[in-house]
Design an enzyme around this catalytic site. Structure first.
Site, PDB file in Angstrom:
ATOM      1  N   HIS A  76       0.816  -1.217   0.000  1.00 44.03           N
ATOM      2  CA  HIS A  76       0.000   0.000   0.000  1.00 44.03           C
ATOM      3  C   HIS A  76       0.847   1.264   0.000  1.00 44.03           C
ATOM      4  O   HIS A  76       0.303   2.356   0.051  1.00 44.03           O
ATOM      5  CB  HIS A  76      -0.890  -0.023   1.233  1.00 44.03           C
ATOM      6  CG  HIS A  76      -0.084  -0.302   2.475  1.00 44.03           C
ATOM      7  ND1 HIS A  76       0.397  -1.555   2.753  1.00 44.03           N
ATOM      8  CD2 HIS A  76       0.366   0.504   3.439  1.00 44.03           C
ATOM      9  CE1 HIS A  76       1.110  -1.512   3.874  1.00 44.03           C
ATOM     10  NE2 HIS A  76       1.108  -0.265   4.300  1.00 44.03           N
ATOM     11  N   ARG A 132      -5.076  -6.304   0.498  1.00 43.30           N
ATOM     12  CA  ARG A 132      -5.916  -5.670   1.534  1.00 43.30           C
ATOM     13  C   ARG A 132      -7.320  -5.420   1.022  1.00 43.30           C
ATOM     14  O   ARG A 132      -7.550  -5.373  -0.185  1.00 43.30           O
ATOM     15  CB  ARG A 132      -5.318  -4.326   1.933  1.00 43.30           C
ATOM     16  CG  ARG A 132      -3.997  -4.457   2.620  1.00 43.30           C
ATOM     17  CD  ARG A 132      -3.521  -3.131   3.154  1.00 43.30           C
ATOM     18  NE  ARG A 132      -2.354  -3.361   3.986  1.00 43.30           N
ATOM     19  CZ  ARG A 132      -1.888  -2.521   4.894  1.00 43.30           C
ATOM     20  NH1 ARG A 132      -2.498  -1.368   5.101  1.00 43.30           N
ATOM     21  NH2 ARG A 132      -0.834  -2.816   5.619  1.00 43.30           N
ATOM     22  N   LYS A 163      -2.957 -12.767   2.516  1.00 42.37           N
ATOM     23  CA  LYS A 163      -4.274 -12.163   2.672  1.00 42.37           C
ATOM     24  C   LYS A 163      -4.777 -11.811   1.276  1.00 42.37           C
ATOM     25  O   LYS A 163      -3.990 -11.701   0.338  1.00 42.37           O
ATOM     26  CB  LYS A 163      -4.217 -10.962   3.591  1.00 42.37           C
ATOM     27  CG  LYS A 163      -3.227  -9.884   3.213  1.00 42.37           C
ATOM     28  CD  LYS A 163      -3.228  -8.823   4.309  1.00 42.37           C
ATOM     29  CE  LYS A 163      -2.212  -7.742   4.036  1.00 42.37           C
ATOM     30  NZ  LYS A 163      -0.988  -7.912   4.830  1.00 42.37           N
TER      31      LYS A 163
HETATM   32  C1  G1P Z   1       1.439  -3.431   8.350  1.00 38.13           C
HETATM   33  C2  G1P Z   1       0.255  -3.954   9.118  1.00 38.13           C
HETATM   34  C3  G1P Z   1       0.349  -5.457   9.233  1.00 38.13           C
HETATM   35  C4  G1P Z   1       0.470  -6.076   7.850  1.00 38.13           C
HETATM   36  C5  G1P Z   1       1.624  -5.446   7.096  1.00 38.13           C
HETATM   37  C6  G1P Z   1       1.683  -5.916   5.650  1.00 38.13           C
HETATM   38  O1  G1P Z   1       2.629  -3.751   9.027  1.00 38.13           O
HETATM   39  O2  G1P Z   1       0.162  -3.358  10.386  1.00 38.13           O
HETATM   40  O3  G1P Z   1      -0.791  -5.938   9.901  1.00 38.13           O
HETATM   41  O4  G1P Z   1       0.665  -7.460   7.940  1.00 38.13           O
HETATM   42  O5  G1P Z   1       1.479  -4.025   7.078  1.00 38.13           O
HETATM   43  O6  G1P Z   1       0.547  -5.562   4.929  1.00 38.13           O
HETATM   44  P1  G1P Z   1       3.383  -2.707   9.994  1.00 38.13           P
HETATM   45  O7  G1P Z   1       3.668  -1.485   9.166  1.00 38.13           O
HETATM   46  O8  G1P Z   1       2.421  -2.387  11.091  1.00 38.13           O
HETATM   47  O9  G1P Z   1       4.594  -3.446  10.460  1.00 38.13           O
HETATM   48 ZN    ZN Z   2      -0.734  -5.150   0.247  1.00 38.67          ZN
END
Ligand code: G1P
Ligand code: ZN
Length: 544
Positions: free
Chosen positions: A114, A283, A377
């Site tokens: 993202h 996501r 996911k």
């Molecule tokens: C973030 C989200 C986590 C997810 C990851 C990858 O990681 O919080 O749940 O698995 O992106 O999409 P974080 O930046 O918190 O380490």
């Molecule tokens: Zn992603």
């Protein structure tokens, strides 16, 4: 074809984070940077000579260039074949699907999920194993160790491959097969969901939906599945063309970054169902008319309604959530009489439980939901799961969620992110919290008394591996929680995430605004951790 041995020197910053190695494009463009990391992956793997690797990405800036380097290195290192999505495209769940379906050795996914894309933004790479899931920590750590010692890498000297024509080509002794990135994935969705019921809902004339692909990878997938196979009206898919810079947008499906979709879903004439997915398609965000479903509630609701969906009608083996995800799913699991596992943040921790058949559904508060159908996911899967439920229950999204809360209670939930704060300040904040956890038990703050405070440590029940320091939890005796952790996916400074949750069973208060219900706990979260002192911030940047 000549294999070249290139002499190189190690970089010291190639430790994979929550989901692979993510850096600015400019860093990846540093001579040898990508090649060093790819060779480090290959050095850690064993017995792949002649075997097949899957490679694809979310189409962001540098995707194609990186792919050409990886293909030439895979050929030089002895892979027998590489399967590549046309145009270098494979959504993360589709890559997982292809790795599993064709029983390949593993795969390399090019994505920074993202995070924004473009010449000045982010790129990423991660390795997935034969089960289709992100490599476990044991492997990512070994890759990191390799990257600190690497002295050379192998690459063939050859012209660039044509990535846009379906079919097979030869690269030295290795075959390169360009595949349709969408069809295997779309076929799998048809196996899991009741496409007939969904088709009749979409053609009933009394139901409409919008799917925001955010100029990212899910556009072609959503067009094929929603508009072509399910017959949704043309225009159902918004921002459906994957662009290398995501059109300058931030491809993260949340209330802050999918503003147009949220506006479209507001008002009496709004569509019945809205959804969005992120840069690499793993996501999801779920909206009803004038209604936002938190990812934690969404996970609980999918579990509670799984019997309505053909692929899950036989029952769930168990469920899992990441530690900071709300406890809504725990209540459903208790009602269903199945196990609910609590894992650290990051999809890789679900892999063993899925492989061992202990869980069927799992998810994270960070807009990640999935099942045993792949080992990532899966954004569109979650959207289709919802659509299947809507096709059976024929009720508005908001009513379905309200009924769920009435039956199970509601875990009022919010996440506050303090982005781009100083890395030193953020680690000092975590360090002092960690030191204080032992003494917090029994202390009262206003109406809240701490029952337990710790730094979450997880023992994998399948392979007994231990992952410690996974986030500070403060658990109160009324079931409320505050969790603090630092992001492991950012590329600039540090991001402090604060997760705040409180169970609500009083029917009159179920529909109150979470920020109001949680106001006291939110303010406690700032004072207990002294957020302003350590970060200089008086308010979060993003609230979800
Ligand atoms: C973030 C989200 C986590 C997810 C990851 C990858 O990681 O919080 O749940 O698995 O992106 O999409 P974080 O930046 O918190 O380490
Ligand atoms: Zn992603």
């Amino acid at each position: 074809m000549e294999i070249q041995t290139i002499t190189t020197t190690p970089f010291d910053d190639q430790r994979p984070g929550t989901s692979g190695l993510r850096k600015k494009v400019k860093v990846f463009q540093t001579p040898h940077y990508l090649a060093n990391f790819v060779q480090s992956i290959f050095n850690v793997l064993e017995d792949y000579q002649g075997k097949t690797l899957v490679v694809g990405g979310d189409g962001r800036y540098y995707n194609r260039e990186a792919l050409q380097i990886i293909l030439k290195m895979a050929a030089a290192n002895g892979f027998g074949k590489v399967m590549v999505g046309r145009g270098g495209i494979l959504s993360t769940p589709a890559a997982s699907c292809v790795i599993r379906k064709y029983q390949t050795f593993g795969g390399i996914i090019l994505s920074a999920s993202h995070n924004p894309g473009g010449p000045d933004d982010d790129f990423g790479i991660k390795y997935n194993t034969a089960n289709g899931g992100p490599a476990p920590e044991k492997i990512t750590e070994a890759i990191y160790q390799q990257s600190r010692e690497i002295t050379q890498y192998l690459i063939v000297e050859a012209a660039d491959m044509d990535l846009d024509t379906i079919g097979e080509q030869q690269l030295g002794d290795m075959r390169v097969e360009i595949i349709d990135p969408v069809s295997d994935y779309a076929d799998m969705m048809e196996q899991l969901f009741d496409f007939d019921a969904m088709r009749s809902l979409l053609s009933s004339g009394s139901f409409s939906m919008r799917f925001d692909a955010m100029n990212a990878v899910t556009g072609p997938y959503a067009q094929e599945i929603l508009e072509t196979r399910l017959g949704a009206a043309a225009g159902t898919v918004l921002r459906g063309e994957p662009l290398p810079d995501f059109g300058g947008a931030h491809p993260d499906p949340n209330l802050a970054h999918a503003k147009e979709l949220v506006a479209t879903m507001t008002g009496a004439d709004a569509p019945d169902f809205g959804a969005a997915s992120d840069g690499d398609g793993d996501r999801n965000m779920i909206l009803g008319r004038d209604f936002y479903v938190t990812p934690s509630d969404s996970l609980a609701l999918l579990a509670a309604n799984a019997a309505l969906v053909p692929g899950y009608a036989e029952g769930l083996a168990g469920v899992a959530r990441s530690m900071p995800t709300s406890q809504a799913i725990d209540r459903v699991a208790a009602a269903l009489g199945i196990e609910c596992y609590e894992t650290p943040t990051g999809w890789k921790f679900f892999g063993n439980l899925l492989d061992a058949g202990r869980i069927t559904l799992c998810g994270e508060e960070s807009f990640g939901t999935g099942s045993d159908h792949v080992r990532e996911k899966d954004g569109l899967w979650a959207v289709l799961f919802w659509l299947n439920i809507l096709a059976v229950r024929k009720q508005p999204v908001a009513d379905i969620v309200h009924e769920h809360w009435k039956q199970y209670g509601r875990d009022v939930y919010t996440r506050h992110d303090y982005e781009g704060v100083s890395a030193d300040g953020a680690s000092a904040l975590m360090e002092q919290l960690r030191e204080r956890t032992g003494g917090l038990g029994g202390q009262s703050f206003g109406d809240y008394t701490v029952e337990l405070a710790d730094d979450f440590s997880y023992t994998d029940s399948v392979d007994n591996s231990v992952s410690s320091k996974q986030g500070i939890r403060i658990l109160f005796d009324n079931g409320a929680r505050i969790v603090y952790r630092l992001s492991g996916t950012g590329t600039e400074g540090a991001t402090l995430r604060v997760y705040i949750e409180q169970p609500e069973t009083d029917a009159d208060r179920l529909e109150h605004d979470p920020q109001e219900t949680l106001a006291e706990l939110i303010s406690l979260s700032a004072t207990i951790a002294e957020i302003e002192k350590f970060t200089g911030r008086t308010a979060p940047d993003v609230i979800t």
